[in-house]
Design a protein around this motif. Sequence first.
Motif, PDB file in Angstrom:
ATOM      1  N   GLN A   1      45.934  75.988  34.772  1.00 17.06           N
ATOM      2  CA  GLN A   1      45.844  75.164  33.570  1.00 17.06           C
ATOM      3  C   GLN A   1      45.662  75.995  32.297  1.00 17.06           C
ATOM      4  OE1 GLN A   1      42.690  72.317  33.681  1.00 17.06           O
ATOM      5  NE2 GLN A   1      41.058  73.831  33.881  1.00 17.06           N
ATOM      6  N   ASP A   2      45.100  77.195  32.405  1.00 20.04           N
ATOM      7  CA  ASP A   2      45.016  78.082  31.246  1.00 20.04           C
ATOM      8  C   ASP A   2      46.405  78.573  30.837  1.00 20.04           C
ATOM      9  OD1 ASP A   2      42.246  77.946  31.121  1.00 20.04           O
ATOM     10  OD2 ASP A   2      41.954  79.711  32.383  1.00 20.04           O
ATOM     11  N   ARG A   3      47.210  78.937  31.822  1.00 17.63           N
ATOM     12  CA  ARG A   3      48.519  79.533  31.555  1.00 17.63           C
ATOM     13  C   ARG A   3      49.523  78.517  31.022  1.00 17.63           C
ATOM     14  NH1 ARG A   3      51.009  83.885  34.370  1.00 17.63           N
ATOM     15  NH2 ARG A   3      48.884  84.726  34.386  1.00 17.63           N
ATOM     16  N   PHE A   4      49.400  77.272  31.451  1.00 18.18           N
ATOM     17  CA  PHE A   4      50.427  76.283  31.137  1.00 18.18           C
ATOM     18  C   PHE A   4      49.835  75.080  30.397  1.00 18.18           C
ATOM     19  CE2 PHE A   4      51.857  78.505  34.997  1.00 18.18           C
ATOM     20  CZ  PHE A   4      53.012  79.092  34.475  1.00 18.18           C
TER      21      PHE A   4
ATOM     22  N   GLY B   1      52.766  65.788  23.050  1.00 21.10           N
ATOM     23  CA  GLY B   1      52.861  64.409  23.504  1.00 21.10           C
ATOM     24  C   GLY B   1      52.320  64.165  24.896  1.00 21.10           C
ATOM     25  N   PHE B   2      51.861  65.226  25.559  1.00 17.75           N
ATOM     26  CA  PHE B   2      51.337  65.097  26.914  1.00 17.75           C
ATOM     27  C   PHE B   2      49.903  65.612  26.978  1.00 17.75           C
ATOM     28  CE2 PHE B   2      55.842  64.928  27.614  1.00 17.75           C
ATOM     29  CZ  PHE B   2      55.999  64.085  28.701  1.00 17.75           C
ATOM     30  N   LYS B   3      49.159  65.127  27.960  1.00 14.83           N
ATOM     31  CA  LYS B   3      47.809  65.625  28.209  1.00 14.83           C
ATOM     32  C   LYS B   3      47.605  65.780  29.708  1.00 14.83           C
ATOM     33  CE  LYS B   3      45.507  61.091  28.283  1.00 14.83           C
ATOM     34  NZ  LYS B   3      44.405  60.284  27.700  1.00 14.83           N
ATOM     35  N   ARG B   4      46.752  66.729  30.040  1.00 12.92           N
ATOM     36  CA  ARG B   4      46.467  67.005  31.455  1.00 12.92           C
ATOM     37  C   ARG B   4      45.601  65.901  32.044  1.00 12.92           C
ATOM     38  NH1 ARG B   4      46.051  71.793  31.006  1.00 12.92           N
ATOM     39  NH2 ARG B   4      47.740  72.522  32.346  1.00 12.92           N
ATOM     40  N   VAL B   5      45.876  65.553  33.299  1.00 14.67           N
ATOM     41  CA  VAL B   5      45.049  64.583  34.009  1.00 14.67           C
ATOM     42  C   VAL B   5      43.873  65.332  34.625  1.00 14.67           C
ATOM     43  CG1 VAL B   5      44.956  62.865  35.843  1.00 14.67           C
ATOM     44  CG2 VAL B   5      47.056  63.155  34.504  1.00 14.67           C
ATOM     45  N   ASP B   6      42.659  64.864  34.347  1.00  9.04           N
ATOM     46  CA  ASP B   6      41.452  65.481  34.893  1.00  9.04           C
ATOM     47  C   ASP B   6      41.018  64.758  36.160  1.00  9.04           C
ATOM     48  OD1 ASP B   6      41.217  67.368  32.805  1.00  9.04           O
ATOM     49  OD2 ASP B   6      40.246  65.875  31.524  1.00  9.04           O
ATOM     50  N   TYR B   7      40.484  65.541  37.094  1.00  8.65           N
ATOM     51  CA  TYR B   7      40.015  65.000  38.359  1.00  8.65           C
ATOM     52  C   TYR B   7      38.567  65.427  38.581  1.00  8.65           C
ATOM     53  CZ  TYR B   7      45.001  64.237  39.007  1.00  8.65           C
ATOM     54  OH  TYR B   7      46.304  63.833  38.841  1.00  8.65           O
TER      55      TYR B   7
ATOM     56  N   GLY C   1      52.202  61.374  29.585  1.00  8.27           N
ATOM     57  CA  GLY C   1      52.583  61.170  28.196  1.00  8.27           C
ATOM     58  C   GLY C   1      52.136  59.807  27.703  1.00  8.27           C
ATOM     59  N   LYS C   2      52.176  59.610  26.409  1.00  4.13           N
ATOM     60  CA  LYS C   2      51.684  58.363  25.821  1.00  4.13           C
ATOM     61  C   LYS C   2      52.507  57.154  26.238  1.00  4.13           C
ATOM     62  CE  LYS C   2      54.211  59.173  21.478  1.00  4.13           C
ATOM     63  NZ  LYS C   2      54.080  59.319  20.006  1.00  4.13           N
ATOM     64  N   ASP C   3      53.749  57.371  26.645  1.00  3.86           N
ATOM     65  CA  ASP C   3      54.604  56.260  27.062  1.00  3.86           C
ATOM     66  C   ASP C   3      54.676  56.135  28.582  1.00  3.86           C
ATOM     67  OD1 ASP C   3      55.270  55.579  24.421  1.00  3.86           O
ATOM     68  OD2 ASP C   3      56.793  57.161  24.371  1.00  3.86           O
ATOM     69  N   GLY C   4      53.725  56.777  29.266  1.00  2.00           N
ATOM     70  CA  GLY C   4      53.657  56.657  30.715  1.00  2.00           C
ATOM     71  C   GLY C   4      54.463  57.682  31.487  1.00  2.00           C
ATOM     72  N   GLN C   5      55.061  58.659  30.786  1.00  2.00           N
ATOM     73  CA  GLN C   5      55.826  59.687  31.491  1.00  2.00           C
ATOM     74  C   GLN C   5      54.879  60.595  32.280  1.00  2.00           C
ATOM     75  OE1 GLN C   5      55.546  59.450  28.088  1.00  2.00           O
ATOM     76  NE2 GLN C   5      57.480  60.015  27.110  1.00  2.00           N
ATOM     77  N   THR C   6      55.413  61.189  33.332  1.00  2.00           N
ATOM     78  CA  THR C   6      54.641  62.134  34.147  1.00  2.00           C
ATOM     79  C   THR C   6      55.393  63.447  34.249  1.00  2.00           C
ATOM     80  OG1 THR C   6      53.587  60.405  35.491  1.00  2.00           O
ATOM     81  CG2 THR C   6      53.726  62.601  36.459  1.00  2.00           C
ATOM     82  N   LEU C   7      54.677  64.556  34.057  1.00  2.00           N
ATOM     83  CA  LEU C   7      55.201  65.895  34.316  1.00  2.00           C
ATOM     84  C   LEU C   7      54.280  66.565  35.329  1.00  2.00           C
ATOM     85  CD1 LEU C   7      56.031  67.197  30.694  1.00  2.00           C
ATOM     86  CD2 LEU C   7      57.606  66.139  32.334  1.00  2.00           C
ATOM     87  N   PHE C   8      54.831  67.481  36.113  1.00  2.00           N
ATOM     88  CA  PHE C   8      54.005  68.150  37.115  1.00  2.00           C
ATOM     89  C   PHE C   8      54.532  69.558  37.391  1.00  2.00           C
ATOM     90  CE2 PHE C   8      57.267  65.619  39.163  1.00  2.00           C
ATOM     91  CZ  PHE C   8      57.791  66.446  40.144  1.00  2.00           C
TER      92      PHE C   8
END
Length: 278
Positions: free
Chosen positions: A40-43, A48-54, A221-228
């Motif tokens: 998570q530090d590197r990338f 428009g996106f935010k990391r999902v925290d667990y 993303g704010k519009d419900g998009q997911t990146l991984f």
Amino acid sequence: MKKQEGKSKDSKIYFIIKLLAITVHFPSLFLQSLYAESIQDRFPPPNGFKRVDYQNNSFATYLQNFPLKPKGSSVSLYNGKLKTNQVHVAVLDFPLLKDDLIQCADAIIKLRAEYLYSQKKYEQIHFKISNGMNVEFSRFIKGERVQVNGNKTHWKKGKFKQGTGRDVFEEYLRFIYIYAGTISLKSELKKKTIGDLKPGNIWIEAGSPGHAVLVVDKLTGKDGQTLFLLAQSYMPSQEMHILKSQSIDSPWFKIPQSDFFQTPEWEFPTKEIYEFTD
């Protein structure tokens, strides 16, 4: 000057507290965390996106915080040679054996086992081998080992090393690497829906050969998009690495919209995504 020194001191205290917190949750990462960037530090997330925290003690958070080798590192094979097809953007910082044992499924097994070991959840460390036998680390701890005769296996007691030390743990993992693979790993996983994707999920196609890749981070993303992000090892045994994608946000992958999901070295059926059951 005194205010600047105070700020510096406060910063050092904050760093130490943060480092201790990481150590409590992930003691196996303590030494690496002193020097290495995590996933998570590197990338950082694209705009428009935010990391999902667990949860701090979850497998997902363990993966997001896993240390990486320095920027620009090449992927090495078990014999020290470089991987021919360098399809990565980063290399995970965990060692290989000097044998061709830690391939795609084995690397995922190793990460899962290392996470549970760091949490001292020894009873949850168990994996199936190719004949369907469930091999529990807890029985290695008690001094038992598996006797193999062709495709038949049984537990054997003897004067074997006992305890939860790294030597017993490494012996256990080596046995699993030898006798497990994509077929046995898939048989113990639970099917997932892609809409509920999270770090720790696995795209897997069982076979000889088969392949498996691991989700190691997730953004929304704010519009419900997911990146991984995806990580893999491959054949022959090689360092696990973060894969490039064909997205404009590479190395981030988008949720596949077709029946097949193309990664740099393998095409998976999109629906073939799984997770560990405990």
